[in-house]
Write an enzyme that holds these catalytic residues in place. Structure first.
Site, PDB file in Angstrom:
ATOM      1  N   GLU A  53       0.813  -1.221   0.000  1.00 59.89           N
ATOM      2  CA  GLU A  53       0.000   0.000   0.000  1.00 59.89           C
ATOM      3  C   GLU A  53       0.847   1.272   0.000  1.00 59.89           C
ATOM      4  O   GLU A  53       0.390   2.327  -0.454  1.00 59.89           O
ATOM      5  CB  GLU A  53      -0.965   0.004   1.196  1.00 59.89           C
ATOM      6  CG  GLU A  53      -2.076  -1.046   1.116  1.00 59.89           C
ATOM      7  CD  GLU A  53      -1.664  -2.410   1.671  1.00 59.89           C
ATOM      8  OE1 GLU A  53      -0.454  -2.605   1.953  1.00 59.89           O
ATOM      9  OE2 GLU A  53      -2.542  -3.275   1.835  1.00 59.89           O
ATOM     10  N   PHE A 115     -10.614  -7.110  14.801  1.00 63.23           N
ATOM     11  CA  PHE A 115      -9.615  -7.590  13.847  1.00 63.23           C
ATOM     12  C   PHE A 115      -9.312  -6.499  12.814  1.00 63.23           C
ATOM     13  O   PHE A 115     -10.221  -5.960  12.194  1.00 63.23           O
ATOM     14  CB  PHE A 115     -10.136  -8.863  13.147  1.00 63.23           C
ATOM     15  CG  PHE A 115      -9.191  -9.377  12.098  1.00 63.23           C
ATOM     16  CD1 PHE A 115      -7.932  -9.846  12.452  1.00 63.23           C
ATOM     17  CD2 PHE A 115      -9.542  -9.368  10.755  1.00 63.23           C
ATOM     18  CE1 PHE A 115      -7.043 -10.301  11.481  1.00 63.23           C
ATOM     19  CE2 PHE A 115      -8.669  -9.824   9.786  1.00 63.23           C
ATOM     20  CZ  PHE A 115      -7.417 -10.298  10.152  1.00 63.23           C
ATOM     21  N   GLN A 116      -8.040  -6.181  12.661  1.00 58.12           N
ATOM     22  CA  GLN A 116      -7.547  -5.166  11.715  1.00 58.12           C
ATOM     23  C   GLN A 116      -8.159  -3.781  11.956  1.00 58.12           C
ATOM     24  O   GLN A 116      -8.397  -3.020  11.020  1.00 58.12           O
ATOM     25  CB  GLN A 116      -7.765  -5.617  10.266  1.00 58.12           C
ATOM     26  CG  GLN A 116      -6.955  -6.874   9.959  1.00 58.12           C
ATOM     27  CD  GLN A 116      -6.796  -7.187   8.496  1.00 58.12           C
ATOM     28  OE1 GLN A 116      -7.702  -6.936   7.712  1.00 58.12           O
ATOM     29  NE2 GLN A 116      -5.665  -7.751   8.134  1.00 58.12           N
ATOM     30  N   LYS A 165     -17.308  -0.607   7.246  1.00 60.07           N
ATOM     31  CA  LYS A 165     -17.808  -1.624   6.324  1.00 60.07           C
ATOM     32  C   LYS A 165     -19.340  -1.590   6.246  1.00 60.07           C
ATOM     33  O   LYS A 165     -19.912  -1.765   5.165  1.00 60.07           O
ATOM     34  CB  LYS A 165     -17.318  -3.003   6.791  1.00 60.07           C
ATOM     35  CG  LYS A 165     -17.471  -4.067   5.727  1.00 60.07           C
ATOM     36  CD  LYS A 165     -16.707  -5.332   6.072  1.00 60.07           C
ATOM     37  CE  LYS A 165     -16.884  -6.375   4.996  1.00 60.07           C
ATOM     38  NZ  LYS A 165     -16.178  -7.619   5.315  1.00 60.07           N
ATOM     39  N   MET A 477      24.324   8.684   0.243  1.00 60.31           N
ATOM     40  CA  MET A 477      24.232   9.994   0.888  1.00 60.31           C
ATOM     41  C   MET A 477      24.614   9.891   2.368  1.00 60.31           C
ATOM     42  O   MET A 477      25.263  10.790   2.920  1.00 60.31           O
ATOM     43  CB  MET A 477      22.820  10.569   0.728  1.00 60.31           C
ATOM     44  CG  MET A 477      22.673  11.984   1.244  1.00 60.31           C
ATOM     45  SD  MET A 477      23.844  13.123   0.485  1.00 60.31           S
ATOM     46  CE  MET A 477      22.835  13.874  -0.791  1.00 60.31           C
TER      47      MET A 477
HETATM   48  C1  LIG Z   1      18.709  14.594   0.158  1.00 52.17           C
HETATM   49  C2  LIG Z   1      17.979  15.901  -0.079  1.00 52.17           C
HETATM   50  C3  LIG Z   1      18.702  17.046  -0.326  1.00 52.17           C
HETATM   51  C4  LIG Z   1      18.047  18.238  -0.606  1.00 52.17           C
HETATM   52  N1  LIG Z   1      18.785  19.340  -0.949  1.00 52.17           N
HETATM   53  C5  LIG Z   1      18.142  20.443  -1.415  1.00 52.17           C
HETATM   54  C6  LIG Z   1      18.879  21.555  -1.932  1.00 52.17           C
HETATM   55  O1  LIG Z   1      20.090  21.561  -1.968  1.00 52.17           O
HETATM   56  N2  LIG Z   1      18.176  22.602  -2.409  1.00 52.17           N
HETATM   57  C7  LIG Z   1      16.797  22.628  -2.409  1.00 52.17           C
HETATM   58  O2  LIG Z   1      16.205  23.580  -2.909  1.00 52.17           O
HETATM   59  N3  LIG Z   1      16.094  21.614  -1.885  1.00 52.17           N
HETATM   60  C8  LIG Z   1      16.726  20.523  -1.402  1.00 52.17           C
HETATM   61  N4  LIG Z   1      15.988  19.470  -0.938  1.00 52.17           N
HETATM   62  C9  LIG Z   1      14.514  19.595  -0.913  1.00 52.17           C
HETATM   63  C10 LIG Z   1      14.045  20.343   0.332  1.00 52.17           C
HETATM   64  O3  LIG Z   1      14.085  19.472   1.437  1.00 52.17           O
HETATM   65  C11 LIG Z   1      12.614  20.890   0.123  1.00 52.17           C
HETATM   66  O4  LIG Z   1      11.745  19.834  -0.210  1.00 52.17           O
HETATM   67  C12 LIG Z   1      12.521  21.924  -0.977  1.00 52.17           C
HETATM   68  O5  LIG Z   1      13.524  22.898  -0.860  1.00 52.17           O
HETATM   69  C13 LIG Z   1      11.153  22.580  -0.934  1.00 52.17           C
HETATM   70  O6  LIG Z   1      10.961  23.336  -2.073  1.00 52.17           O
HETATM   71  P1  LIG Z   1       9.770  24.366  -2.164  1.00 52.17           P
HETATM   72  O7  LIG Z   1       9.757  25.222  -0.972  1.00 52.17           O
HETATM   73  O8  LIG Z   1       9.871  24.994  -3.500  1.00 52.17           O
HETATM   74  O9  LIG Z   1       8.481  23.399  -2.265  1.00 52.17           O
HETATM   75  P2  LIG Z   1       7.351  23.039  -1.198  1.00 52.17           P
HETATM   76  O10 LIG Z   1       7.916  22.499   0.024  1.00 52.17           O
HETATM   77  O11 LIG Z   1       6.387  22.182  -1.961  1.00 52.17           O
HETATM   78  O12 LIG Z   1       6.675  24.415  -0.869  1.00 52.17           O
HETATM   79  C14 LIG Z   1       5.922  25.074  -1.845  1.00 52.17           C
HETATM   80  C15 LIG Z   1       5.313  26.317  -1.233  1.00 52.17           C
HETATM   81  O13 LIG Z   1       4.518  26.924  -2.244  1.00 52.17           O
HETATM   82  C16 LIG Z   1       3.255  27.265  -1.699  1.00 52.17           C
HETATM   83  N5  LIG Z   1       2.252  27.176  -2.767  1.00 52.17           N
HETATM   84  C17 LIG Z   1       1.733  26.071  -3.317  1.00 52.17           C
HETATM   85  N6  LIG Z   1       0.822  26.387  -4.245  1.00 52.17           N
HETATM   86  C18 LIG Z   1       0.784  27.740  -4.287  1.00 52.17           C
HETATM   87  C19 LIG Z   1       0.028  28.685  -5.032  1.00 52.17           C
HETATM   88  N7  LIG Z   1      -0.884  28.291  -5.931  1.00 52.17           N
HETATM   89  N8  LIG Z   1       0.244  29.988  -4.822  1.00 52.17           N
HETATM   90  C20 LIG Z   1       1.151  30.422  -3.915  1.00 52.17           C
HETATM   91  N9  LIG Z   1       1.889  29.581  -3.158  1.00 52.17           N
HETATM   92  C21 LIG Z   1       1.697  28.247  -3.338  1.00 52.17           C
HETATM   93  C22 LIG Z   1       2.995  26.242  -0.607  1.00 52.17           C
HETATM   94  O14 LIG Z   1       2.088  26.735   0.352  1.00 52.17           O
HETATM   95  C23 LIG Z   1       4.400  26.015  -0.054  1.00 52.17           C
HETATM   96  O15 LIG Z   1       4.684  26.888   1.014  1.00 52.17           O
HETATM   97  C24 LIG Z   1      16.624  18.277  -0.605  1.00 52.17           C
HETATM   98  C25 LIG Z   1      15.904  17.128  -0.308  1.00 52.17           C
HETATM   99  C26 LIG Z   1      16.562  15.945  -0.066  1.00 52.17           C
HETATM  100  C27 LIG Z   1      15.750  14.714   0.199  1.00 52.17           C
HETATM  101  C1  LIG Z   2      12.769   5.701   4.052  1.00 59.51           C
HETATM  102  C2  LIG Z   2      14.075   6.381   4.349  1.00 59.51           C
HETATM  103  N1  LIG Z   2      14.939   5.820   5.231  1.00 59.51           N
HETATM  104  C3  LIG Z   2      16.131   6.425   5.466  1.00 59.51           C
HETATM  105  C4  LIG Z   2      16.472   7.598   4.841  1.00 59.51           C
HETATM  106  C5  LIG Z   2      17.812   8.284   5.136  1.00 59.51           C
HETATM  107  N2  LIG Z   2      18.616   8.326   3.897  1.00 59.51           N
HETATM  108  C6  LIG Z   2      18.698   9.428   3.129  1.00 59.51           C
HETATM  109  S1  LIG Z   2      19.625   9.217   1.763  1.00 59.51           S
HETATM  110  C7  LIG Z   2      19.978   7.639   2.198  1.00 59.51           C
HETATM  111  C8  LIG Z   2      20.864   6.765   1.357  1.00 59.51           C
HETATM  112  C9  LIG Z   2      20.290   6.499   0.017  1.00 59.51           C
HETATM  113  O1  LIG Z   2      21.045   5.479  -0.580  1.00 59.51           O
HETATM  114  P1  LIG Z   2      20.764   5.023  -2.052  1.00 59.51           P
HETATM  115  O2  LIG Z   2      19.321   4.778  -2.267  1.00 59.51           O
HETATM  116  O3  LIG Z   2      21.656   3.905  -2.405  1.00 59.51           O
HETATM  117  O4  LIG Z   2      21.118   6.313  -2.909  1.00 59.51           O
HETATM  118  P2  LIG Z   2      22.520   7.096  -3.034  1.00 59.51           P
HETATM  119  O5  LIG Z   2      22.579   8.080  -1.930  1.00 59.51           O
HETATM  120  O6  LIG Z   2      23.620   6.075  -2.937  1.00 59.51           O
HETATM  121  O7  LIG Z   2      22.450   7.735  -4.361  1.00 59.51           O
HETATM  122  C10 LIG Z   2      19.374   7.303   3.416  1.00 59.51           C
HETATM  123  C11 LIG Z   2      19.494   5.993   4.102  1.00 59.51           C
HETATM  124  C12 LIG Z   2      15.513   8.142   3.959  1.00 59.51           C
HETATM  125  N3  LIG Z   2      15.732   9.300   3.333  1.00 59.51           N
HETATM  126  N4  LIG Z   2      14.348   7.502   3.703  1.00 59.51           N
END
Ligand SMILES: Cc1cc2nc3c(=O)[nH]c(=O)nc-3n(C[C@H](O)[C@H](O)[C@H](O)COP(=O)(O)OP(=O)(O)OC[C@H]3O[C@@H](n4cnc5c(N)ncnc54)[C@H](O)[C@@H]3O)c2cc1C
Ligand SMILES: Cc1ncc(C[n+]2csc(CCOP(=O)(O)OP(=O)(O)O)c2C)c(N)n1
Length: 572
Positions: A53, A115-116, A165, A477
């Site tokens: 799911e 159940f569930q 249900k 990462m």
């Molecule tokens: C491993 C990893 C590394 C990351 N590194 C980076 C990085 O280096 N740089 C980076 O940028 N991000 C990075 N991120 C992503 C980061 O964590 C955030 O998800 C991202 O920066 C959020 O972008 P955002 O604010 O544009 O989007 P969102 O979080 O989706 O926010 C969007 C905003 O827009 C508003 N909005 C939506 N619709 C409308 C509308 N119609 N009108 C006006 N406002 C609206 C919402 O209310 C919200 O506040 C990383 C993520 C991971 C997993």
């Molecule tokens: C469900 C979940 N568990 C743990 C993490 C923490 N986490 C962030 S990046 C990462 C490693 C990802 O490894 P891989 O999928 O091999 O990608 P790579 O970084 O090597 O490109 C982990 C464990 C996460 N983001 N999501």
């Protein structure tokens, strides 16, 4: 008014059909069986049987992000419902509109640890925009109509409707019109008055070093063109968040690239030196700002947002313009004066400095296969036109850096929750929504295994999705953090992987192994030429690092950069 005698289960499908739903993603079980038993009466709604799911929720999410429509997931009570939780939280953190419908034990059993039985509205309260338990057949229609309305209006988000249900089994004279949403306390969007727009224009027209921060909101509101119009009028450089990527054409001269922890160095420097930040549909995530105390210290800040809760949450702003971004920017545009900002643009060019000779793409490969090479070649071969669904980790950042997106909704990734295992199921949802798109999964060897069971779903549905596993033999990462901040103690990050090519083949999916840089282009061509799904296992450098990197909590200026190369080559 026309009434129809329907069971609660039939009302569910009737409402989905009337909401224009073409696809649902789900998994049956006892408490949702009446709904499944009525499915054949609504052939216009295609049901995809998932393998877990969590996959259903991510598929609904991928469907929503690819199409802009609401995605729908269905699950049974208890474990079925709790398996949705990660997918719901993923949608919540990235404001993705999905509706999850769960079966619940009979209303007389509620509270008896039947159940569930799980109190799924209790469990999902903090990770849904709205949720509701429905115990009476006459309430089902309105609950579903309200769910769709809430999921896609204002700031989008996930909604869960839990239906007992007995309510599914009971019959009722259903009338679509009579169950129209009645939500007196729910009032999006807000309105910005003309005076505030004038003030914003004054900030913009007098700024010397402005930067637009473009986020996911520019894509969600369909504002990409009007944002570009404003940027061009004022010659304002644009930095993008990870989730804003694709909103502005990659090679537009005003597009600086991605900001933040793994953003381009010059983008972060430009933000720190700016005198005005115009934040458009982005929420100043901590991955974006670094240390809040030193963030953009010289800049006035304008924040255009639909959700009041985001204003002054992380970054104090000088002016908030509330409302739908497209509407606000469309009204602001005529007030913005044309401007050159030549000095500022020249300065940003100097900030680029020696970035080119630090770029792995331009370094001699010495016989090694780097992930950046793979993504670069994938971008070139697909002419930048693929819809890429990336997972979470290093490969996600390299994808953002090296696959140059130019279309909105061409990059789908889990940003806020950073959910490993997102990519494959989200790609199934995206491909279902846009069957004509060339859909690529870019996943790490770790994250791919979290939902690899959905290979069977993809095969059963006959979906032509291509999968690139960036296989570095590590949870890359996390290994990178261990390398930088834990003295290279690589505990629990090395992976002993299955043979991914054989795994694909076991599902009747073509598999290709790639070990050398010289093989990448041909492998991508072979995959694209193959009619049907194909998995490429790229055995990349094991200990490569994503640069630049702003360590958590550091000033955006303080980036760890890739060491300069002695020599470089220019890769086209
Ligand atoms: C491993 C990893 C590394 C990351 N590194 C980076 C990085 O280096 N740089 C980076 O940028 N991000 C990075 N991120 C992503 C980061 O964590 C955030 O998800 C991202 O920066 C959020 O972008 P955002 O604010 O544009 O989007 P969102 O979080 O989706 O926010 C969007 C905003 O827009 C508003 N909005 C939506 N619709 C409308 C509308 N119609 N009108 C006006 N406002 C609206 C919402 O209310 C919200 O506040 C990383 C993520 C991971 C997993
Ligand atoms: C469900 C979940 N568990 C743990 C993490 C923490 N986490 C962030 S990046 C990462 C490693 C990802 O490894 P891989 O999928 O091999 O990608 P790579 O970084 O090597 O490109 C982990 C464990 C996460 N983001 N999501």
């Amino acid at each position: 008014m026309s009434t129809k005698r329907l069971t609660g289960a039939e009302i569910v499908w009737e409402c989905l059909a009337r909401e224009g739903v073409s696809h649902v993603f789900g998994y049956p079980g006892g408490a949702i069986l009446p709904v499944y038993d009525a499915i054949w009466k609504y052939p216009q709604v295609h049901h995809t049987l998932v393998r877990h799911e969590q996959g259903a929720a991510h598929m609904a999410d991928g469907f929503a992000r690819a199409s802009g429509k609401v995605g729908v997931a269905i699950a049974t009570s208890g474990p079925g419902a709790t398996n949705l939780v990660t997918g719901i939280a993923t949608a919540m953190l990235d404001s993705s509109p999905i509706v999850c419908i769960t079966g619940q034990v009979g209303s007389k059993l509620i509270g008896s640890d039947a159940f569930q039985e799980v109190d799924i509205t209790g469990v999902t309260l903090p990770i849904t925009k709205h949720n509701v338990l429905v115990t009476a057949v006459e309430d089902i229609g309105r609950a579903i109509r309200e769910a769709f309305f809430i999921a896609q209006s204002g700031r989008p988000g996930p909604v869960l409707v839990d239906i007992t249900k007995d309510a599914q089994n009971a019959a009722y004279d259903f009338d679509w019109d009579l169950c129209a949403p009645q939500l007196p306390g729910y009032r999006p969007p807000l309105h910005t008055d003309a005076k505030e727009l004038e003030r914003a224009a004054e900030f913009i027209n007098t700024a010397k070093r402005p930067v637009i921060l473009a986020g996911a909101g520019i894509i969600q509101s369909g504002a990409t063109q009007v944002v570009l119009d404003m940027a061009e009028r004022g010659n304002i450089p644009i930095a993008m968040t990870l989730l804003g990527i694709g909103g502005i054409p990659a090679f537009h001269p005003l597009n600086l690239g991605m900001m933040g922890m793994h953003g381009e160095a010059w983008v972060n420097h430009a933000i720190q030196e700016a005198d005005l930040l115009i934040a458009l549909g982005m929420r100043f995530d901590d991955r974006v700002t670094g240390n809040l105390k030193t963030y953009a210290p010289h800049a006035k800040k304008i924040h255009v947002e639909i959700d009041r809760a985001e204003i002054n949450k992380n970054v104090h702003v000088d002016l908030a313009l509330m409302g739908d971004l497209r509407d606000v920017v469309t009204r602001l545009l005529p007030l913005v004066e044309s401007c050159e900002h030549q000095d500022w643009q020249q300065h940003i060019n100097t900030l680029k400095g020696d970035a080119a000779v630090r770029d792995i793409k331009n370094l001699p490969d010495m016989g090694k296969l780097y992930a950046a090479h793979v993504i670069h070649d994938l971008w070139k071969e697909t002419e930048g036109k693929a819809l890429v669904v990336s997972d979470v980790g290093q490969h996600q950042m390299w994808e953002a850096q090296y696959y140059h997106h130019s279309e909105p909704r061409s990059l789908i990734t889990s940003g806020g929750l950073g959910t490993m295992g997102f990519a494959l199921p989200a790609a199934i949802g995206a491909k279902s929504a846009r069957p004509d798109a060339e859909v690529w999964v870019v996943a790490g060897d770790g994250g791919f295994q979290m939902t690899a069971c959905e290979l069977a779903t993809m095969a059963q549905e006959g979906l032509d999705i291509k999968i690139a596993i960036i296989n570095n033999g590590y949870l890359g990462m996390v290994r990178q953090w261990q390398e930088f901040f834990y003295d290279r103690r690589y505990h629990a990050t090395p992976l002993r992987n299955p043979n991914f090519v054989m795994l694909a083949e076991a599902h009747g999916i073509r598999g290709i192994q790639v070990e050398q840089r010289s093989e990448v282009v041909n492998a991508v061509r072979e995959a694209r030429a193959h009619q049907g799904p194909c998995l490429l296992n790229f055995r990349v450098e094991k200990e490569d690092v994503v640069y630049p990197m702003v360590p958590t909590g550091a000033d955006l200026h303080d980036m760890i950069r890739r060491p300069r190369a002695e020599s470089s080559v220019t890769v086209k």
